[in-house]
Design a protein around this motif. Structure first.
Motif, PDB file in Angstrom:
ATOM      1  N   ILE A   1      73.327  72.495  11.165  1.00 32.15           N
ATOM      2  CA  ILE A   1      73.296  71.797  12.453  1.00 32.15           C
ATOM      3  C   ILE A   1      73.327  72.848  13.562  1.00 32.15           C
ATOM      4  O   ILE A   1      73.670  74.006  13.309  1.00 32.15           O
ATOM      5  N   PRO A   2      72.989  72.450  14.787  1.00 29.82           N
ATOM      6  CA  PRO A   2      73.146  73.391  15.899  1.00 29.82           C
ATOM      7  C   PRO A   2      74.621  73.811  16.014  1.00 29.82           C
ATOM      8  O   PRO A   2      75.522  73.012  15.735  1.00 29.82           O
ATOM      9  N   ASN A   3      74.829  75.039  16.414  1.00 35.40           N
ATOM     10  CA  ASN A   3      76.199  75.518  16.569  1.00 35.40           C
ATOM     11  C   ASN A   3      76.948  74.633  17.558  1.00 35.40           C
ATOM     12  O   ASN A   3      76.419  74.269  18.594  1.00 35.40           O
ATOM     13  N   PHE A   4      78.197  74.305  17.214  1.00 33.61           N
ATOM     14  CA  PHE A   4      78.989  73.384  18.018  1.00 33.61           C
ATOM     15  C   PHE A   4      80.224  74.103  18.577  1.00 33.61           C
ATOM     16  O   PHE A   4      80.638  75.146  18.087  1.00 33.61           O
ATOM     17  N   GLY A   5      80.802  73.496  19.602  1.00 37.17           N
ATOM     18  CA  GLY A   5      82.058  73.979  20.166  1.00 37.17           C
ATOM     19  C   GLY A   5      82.030  75.459  20.506  1.00 37.17           C
ATOM     20  O   GLY A   5      81.088  75.955  21.121  1.00 37.17           O
ATOM     21  N   ALA A   6      83.068  76.158  20.065  1.00 35.32           N
ATOM     22  CA  ALA A   6      83.207  77.584  20.363  1.00 35.32           C
ATOM     23  C   ALA A   6      82.114  78.432  19.722  1.00 35.32           C
ATOM     24  O   ALA A   6      81.932  79.588  20.096  1.00 35.32           O
ATOM     25  N   TYR A   7      81.379  77.875  18.769  1.00 38.58           N
ATOM     26  CA  TYR A   7      80.346  78.626  18.067  1.00 38.58           C
ATOM     27  C   TYR A   7      78.992  78.574  18.767  1.00 38.58           C
ATOM     28  O   TYR A   7      78.077  79.310  18.419  1.00 38.58           O
ATOM     29  N   ALA A   8      78.858  77.687  19.742  1.00 37.09           N
ATOM     30  CA  ALA A   8      77.592  77.576  20.485  1.00 37.09           C
ATOM     31  C   ALA A   8      77.270  78.929  21.119  1.00 37.09           C
ATOM     32  O   ALA A   8      78.122  79.559  21.748  1.00 37.09           O
ATOM     33  N   GLY A   9      76.058  79.384  20.900  1.00 35.25           N
ATOM     34  CA  GLY A   9      75.620  80.646  21.486  1.00 35.25           C
ATOM     35  C   GLY A   9      76.049  81.888  20.719  1.00 35.25           C
ATOM     36  O   GLY A   9      75.719  83.001  21.119  1.00 35.25           O
ATOM     37  N   VAL A  10      76.776  81.720  19.619  1.00 35.58           N
ATOM     38  CA  VAL A  10      77.186  82.868  18.810  1.00 35.58           C
ATOM     39  C   VAL A  10      76.131  83.079  17.732  1.00 35.58           C
ATOM     40  O   VAL A  10      76.019  82.290  16.794  1.00 35.58           O
ATOM     41  N   GLU A  11      75.342  84.139  17.885  1.00 35.82           N
ATOM     42  CA  GLU A  11      74.202  84.364  16.987  1.00 35.82           C
ATOM     43  C   GLU A  11      74.589  84.532  15.533  1.00 35.82           C
ATOM     44  O   GLU A  11      73.837  84.143  14.634  1.00 35.82           O
ATOM     45  N   SER A  12      75.754  85.099  15.265  1.00 38.73           N
ATOM     46  CA  SER A  12      76.158  85.342  13.878  1.00 38.73           C
ATOM     47  C   SER A  12      76.767  84.114  13.211  1.00 38.73           C
ATOM     48  O   SER A  12      77.009  84.117  12.004  1.00 38.73           O
ATOM     49  N   SER A  13      76.987  83.039  13.974  1.00 39.81           N
ATOM     50  CA  SER A  13      77.569  81.815  13.418  1.00 39.81           C
ATOM     51  C   SER A  13      76.485  80.888  12.884  1.00 39.81           C
ATOM     52  O   SER A  13      75.434  80.728  13.498  1.00 39.81           O
ATOM     53  N   LEU A  14      76.782  80.284  11.747  1.00 32.53           N
ATOM     54  CA  LEU A  14      75.918  79.273  11.146  1.00 32.53           C
ATOM     55  C   LEU A  14      76.783  78.032  10.938  1.00 32.53           C
ATOM     56  O   LEU A  14      77.816  78.110  10.272  1.00 32.53           O
ATOM     57  N   CYS A  15      76.373  76.912  11.497  1.00 35.01           N
ATOM     58  CA  CYS A  15      77.163  75.686  11.414  1.00 35.01           C
ATOM     59  C   CYS A  15      76.495  74.654  10.517  1.00 35.01           C
ATOM     60  O   CYS A  15      75.278  74.566  10.460  1.00 35.01           O
ATOM     61  N   PHE A  16      77.344  73.887   9.832  1.00 34.29           N
ATOM     62  CA  PHE A  16      76.898  72.888   8.874  1.00 34.29           C
ATOM     63  C   PHE A  16      77.712  71.614   9.053  1.00 34.29           C
ATOM     64  O   PHE A  16      78.807  71.642   9.610  1.00 34.29           O
ATOM     65  N   GLU A  17      77.162  70.508   8.525  1.00 35.67           N
ATOM     66  CA  GLU A  17      77.842  69.222   8.617  1.00 35.67           C
ATOM     67  C   GLU A  17      77.482  68.387   7.398  1.00 35.67           C
ATOM     68  O   GLU A  17      76.382  68.472   6.863  1.00 35.67           O
ATOM     69  N   ARG A  18      78.430  67.539   6.999  1.00 36.66           N
ATOM     70  CA  ARG A  18      78.176  66.558   5.943  1.00 36.66           C
ATOM     71  C   ARG A  18      78.751  65.228   6.389  1.00 36.66           C
ATOM     72  O   ARG A  18      79.910  65.135   6.804  1.00 36.66           O
ATOM     73  N   LEU A  19      77.920  64.190   6.287  1.00 35.76           N
ATOM     74  CA  LEU A  19      78.406  62.839   6.551  1.00 35.76           C
ATOM     75  C   LEU A  19      79.185  62.390   5.336  1.00 35.76           C
ATOM     76  O   LEU A  19      78.779  62.588   4.195  1.00 35.76           O
ATOM     77  N   LEU A  20      80.316  61.770   5.606  1.00 37.52           N
ATOM     78  CA  LEU A  20      81.152  61.283   4.512  1.00 37.52           C
ATOM     79  C   LEU A  20      80.818  59.838   4.255  1.00 37.52           C
ATOM     80  O   LEU A  20      81.131  59.187   3.408  1.00 37.52           O
TER      81      LEU A  20
END
Length: 149
Positions: free
Chosen positions: A130-149
C-alpha cells in the motif's frame, strides 16, 4: 510452538526486541532506523511470544492500535536459528486472531527496503503493498503493507 501473550516489559520480550533492533541496525548501518514513533508499553495493545517445546522464547510480535479498526504490526522477530520453524507465521496469525477479536478489520505494517526476507514473508502471508502511511509517508526506504481481516 506455543504462543502466549506477555507484558511489554517481560524479560524475554525485551531480549527479543533488543535482538531485533540490533539486527536492523546492522542492516541499515544506524542505531535509529525507525521512521515513526517507536512502540512502547503505552501504545502496544498486545505483545506475543513464541516458545519452542523446551519453553525458550524464540520469536515475538505486537500490535499498535491505529484507531478506526486498524492495527499496526510491530516488532516481529524470530531468532535467526529458528527461522523456517513457522514461529513467525504462528505469531502473525495469533496477532490477526487477536485483532479480529477486538473488531479490527485490517492490519498494516512497515518494513524496510533492506529486508527482502520480511517482504517475502508478509507477501506470502496475504499482505499487499500500500502507499506509505502515517510517519512512513515520504520515507523512500519504507515499504508498507496491509491485510484485510
Amino acid at each position: 510452538m506455543k504462543i502466549r501473550q506477555v507484558a511489554w516489559e517481560d524479560a524475554d520480550a525485551m531480549r527479543l526486541r533488543a535482538r531485533q533492533r540490533a539486527e536492523i541496525a546492522v542492516r541499515y548501518g544506524t542505531e535509529d532506523s525507525e521512521p515513526g514513533v517507536a512502540p512502547s508499553a503505552a501504545d502496544v495493545a498486545v505483545f506475543l511470544l513464541a516458545h519452542d517445546p523446551d519453553g525458550v522464547a524464540v520469536g515475538c510480535g505486537g500490535l499498535r492500535d491505529l484507531g478506526a479498526g486498524v492495527g499496526e504490526v510491530k516488532r516481529m522477530y524470530v531468532e535467526p536459528d529458528r527461522r523456517g520453524s513457522h514461529a513467525a507465521t504462528l505469531i502473525l496469525r495469533a496477532l490477526e486472531d487477536w485483532a479480529r477479536s477486538q473488531g479490527w478489520t485490517r492490519l498494516r505494517l512497515e518494513t524496510g527496503d533492506r529486508q527482502p526476507d520480511a517482504v517475502r514473508f508478509y507477501t506470502r502471508s496475504g499482505y499487499e503493498r500500500i502507499p506509505n502511511f502515517g510517519a512512513y509517508a515520504g520515507v523512500e526506504s519504507s515499504l508498507c503493507f496491509e491485510r484485510l481481516l
